[in-house]
Design an enzyme around this catalytic site. Structure first.
Site, PDB file in Angstrom:
ATOM      1  N   LYS A  52    -100.691   8.887-105.369  1.00 12.91           N
ATOM      2  CA  LYS A  52    -101.699   9.391-106.295  1.00 12.91           C
ATOM      3  C   LYS A  52    -101.071   9.984-107.558  1.00 12.91           C
ATOM      4  O   LYS A  52    -101.657   9.914-108.640  1.00 12.91           O
ATOM      5  CB  LYS A  52    -102.590  10.428-105.610  1.00 12.91           C
ATOM      6  CG  LYS A  52    -103.251   9.941-104.330  1.00 12.91           C
ATOM      7  CD  LYS A  52    -104.009   8.635-104.532  1.00 12.91           C
ATOM      8  CE  LYS A  52    -104.754   8.149-103.295  1.00 12.91           C
ATOM      9  NZ  LYS A  52    -103.947   7.842-102.108  1.00 12.91           N
ATOM     10  N   TYR A 270    -111.976   3.269 -91.017  1.00 12.42           N
ATOM     11  CA  TYR A 270    -111.131   4.073 -91.900  1.00 12.42           C
ATOM     12  C   TYR A 270    -110.791   5.415 -91.221  1.00 12.42           C
ATOM     13  O   TYR A 270    -111.663   6.077 -90.670  1.00 12.42           O
ATOM     14  CB  TYR A 270    -111.859   4.352 -93.221  1.00 12.42           C
ATOM     15  CG  TYR A 270    -111.119   5.366 -94.076  1.00 12.42           C
ATOM     16  CD1 TYR A 270    -110.000   4.989 -94.817  1.00 12.42           C
ATOM     17  CD2 TYR A 270    -111.491   6.697 -94.097  1.00 12.42           C
ATOM     18  CE1 TYR A 270    -109.294   5.909 -95.559  1.00 12.42           C
ATOM     19  CE2 TYR A 270    -110.792   7.630 -94.842  1.00 12.42           C
ATOM     20  CZ  TYR A 270    -109.691   7.223 -95.564  1.00 12.42           C
ATOM     21  OH  TYR A 270    -108.976   8.145 -96.292  1.00 12.42           O
ATOM     22  N   TYR A 296    -103.135   5.402 -93.234  1.00 11.64           N
ATOM     23  CA  TYR A 296    -102.721   4.417 -94.243  1.00 11.64           C
ATOM     24  C   TYR A 296    -101.440   3.656 -93.872  1.00 11.64           C
ATOM     25  O   TYR A 296    -101.469   2.472 -93.578  1.00 11.64           O
ATOM     26  CB  TYR A 296    -102.477   5.124 -95.582  1.00 11.64           C
ATOM     27  CG  TYR A 296    -103.687   5.782 -96.187  1.00 11.64           C
ATOM     28  CD1 TYR A 296    -104.647   5.018 -96.843  1.00 11.64           C
ATOM     29  CD2 TYR A 296    -103.873   7.160 -96.135  1.00 11.64           C
ATOM     30  CE1 TYR A 296    -105.758   5.613 -97.432  1.00 11.64           C
ATOM     31  CE2 TYR A 296    -104.978   7.764 -96.721  1.00 11.64           C
ATOM     32  CZ  TYR A 296    -105.915   6.997 -97.369  1.00 11.64           C
ATOM     33  OH  TYR A 296    -107.004   7.578 -97.943  1.00 11.64           O
TER      34      TYR A 296
HETATM   35  C1  LIG Z   1    -104.515   6.674-101.242  1.00  6.16           C
HETATM   36  C2  LIG Z   1    -103.488   6.174-100.316  1.00  6.16           C
HETATM   37  C3  LIG Z   1    -103.383   4.812-100.019  1.00  6.16           C
HETATM   38  C4  LIG Z   1    -104.337   3.781-100.552  1.00  6.16           C
HETATM   39  O1  LIG Z   1    -104.152   3.530-101.929  1.00  6.16           O
HETATM   40  P1  LIG Z   1    -105.371   2.939-102.792  1.00  6.16           P
HETATM   41  O2  LIG Z   1    -104.906   2.931-104.176  1.00  6.16           O
HETATM   42  O3  LIG Z   1    -106.531   3.857-102.528  1.00  6.16           O
HETATM   43  O4  LIG Z   1    -105.688   1.583-102.266  1.00  6.16           O
HETATM   44  C5  LIG Z   1    -102.385   4.397 -99.172  1.00  6.16           C
HETATM   45  N1  LIG Z   1    -101.512   5.286 -98.621  1.00  6.16           N
HETATM   46  C6  LIG Z   1    -101.582   6.598 -98.880  1.00  6.16           C
HETATM   47  C7  LIG Z   1    -100.602   7.507 -98.249  1.00  6.16           C
HETATM   48  C8  LIG Z   1    -102.563   7.093 -99.737  1.00  6.16           C
HETATM   49  O5  LIG Z   1    -102.624   8.409 -99.985  1.00  6.16           O
END
Ligand SMILES: *Cc1c(COP(=O)(O)O)cnc(C)c1O
Length: 338
Positions: A52, A270, A296
């Site tokens: 991010k 999710y 993730y």
């Molecule tokens: C937000 C996030 C993702 C996903 O990325 P997107 O841009 O939302 O597709 C993957 N891994 C982590 C650790 C994240 O914080």
């Protein structure tokens, strides 16, 4: 001059993120390919770092120029996005309001602590104005988010809205275009070519940015996005839209109608791991001493492992796992490991 240079950038990262080689994992999987990881989980000193912040680098200049008082964003209870929004606001001397919704069907064994540990604990330490809202998972624009913005405005503040995952922000894809430029430089320094790039995908701007960034070098088909949303149709549609928007503002002069997207590992939903997710987290941990999370990176690592097992990569090719961070939510998932 890189196409990206016409956009203003505010530095939040240490510099180029490091690349580690996962030799033990590669050996464990039969020595068929070389596995590397680009460490976005170690890209900054802010909070727990992660993908991010690379996106925020191209959003912050507008926040500074516009004299905003607050940054407002949205995510789940254990959101990395909202935590990194708060950390960015701290760095800029601004306030943050984060709307944190019930995106995850919280397992019984985690209910007592899910909204207290991990990322949300960190958010509170950083002084975030954390607002828990009962609404369910959605990657789009939300009512609770609009309400937070209106409330701040009516109080005389000037809030800057950042959508889920920064993704629907007009500059949300730019950070990871920069990732691709950085990777091309690192390839030259290391004397290596990464044949395939495996990256987790939920709100889309990370994978979209890397795709467009690599498309500058004619290599967009080397990018394999792994769904972790459990709602792959919506994630596909949003990611493709961000790809074409980012391509357009960058001036790449190309339109795309698809990208490599593996939808097999995002389930059951999710925020909840499947059996293979937990196995992947444990295998990477045991072989490389590296942590991934059940939301993730456990799912994208699961995808990488399966693709190796299925011989989807050419023999001896160099596969790059993009580690986007997120291990800071692990304490909200203790029951899977105890
Ligand atoms: C937000 C996030 C993702 C996903 O990325 P997107 O841009 O939302 O597709 C993957 N891994 C982590 C650790 C994240 O914080």
């Amino acid at each position: 001059m890189a196409l990206l240079d016409k956009f203003e950038k505010y530095d939040l990262l240490f510099g180029p993120s490091p690349i580690s080689k996962f030799e033990n994992l590669a050996k464990e999987l039969g020595g068929k390919v070389n596995i590397y990881a680009k460490r976005e989980d170690r890209n900054s000193g802010l909070a727990f770092a992660g993908n991010k912040l690379r996106k925020f680098e191209y959003i912050v200049p507008e926040i500074i120029a516009g004299d905003y008082t607050h940054i407002v964003s949205i995510g789940g209870i254990q959101s990395n996005q909202t935590l990194m929004t708060i950390a960015t606001a701290c760095k800029l001397g601004l306030k943050a309001v984060t709307v944190q919704e019930n995106w995850v069907p919280i397992p019984e064994a985690e209910k007592a602590t899910y909204d207290k540990v991990g990322n949300i604990e960190a958010a509170r330490i950083l002084g975030g104005d954390v607002r828990l809202v009962p609404d369910g998972f959605d990657i789009g624009m939300r009512k609770s988010f609009e309400e937070a913005l209106q409330e701040l405005t009516s109080q005389g503040f000037k809030p800057y809205p950042v959508p889920a995952g920064c993704s629907e922000h007009k500059y949300g894809g730019l950070g990871f275009v920069g990732f691709a430029d950085e990777l091309i430089k690192q390839e030259k320094e290391m004397g290596i070519k990464f044949d395939k790039i495996v990256v987790c995908c939920v709100t889309g701007s990370t994978a979209a940015g890397i795709f467009v960034g690599m498309a500058q070098y004619g290599r967009e088909n080397d990018v394999i996005a792994i769904d972790a949303s459990g709602k792959p149709e919506k994630t596909f549609e949003q990611t493709l839209r961000i790809i074409n928007h980012t391509s357009e503002i960058l001036g790449l002069g190309k339109k795309f109608d698809t990208f490599n997207f593996d939808t097999r590992f995002g389930g059951p939903v999710y925020g909840i791991p499947n059996e293979g997710t937990i196995e992947a987290i444990k295998l990477l941990g045991k072989t490389e001493g590296t942590l991934t999370d059940p939301v993730y990176e456990g799912k994208s690592m699961q995808g990488l492992i399966e693709l190796v097992k299925e011989d989807k990569f050419e023999k001896d090719s160099n596969v790059l796992f993009v580690h986007l961070g997120g291990a800071s939510s692990l304490s909200a998932y203790q029951s899977y490991f105890s």
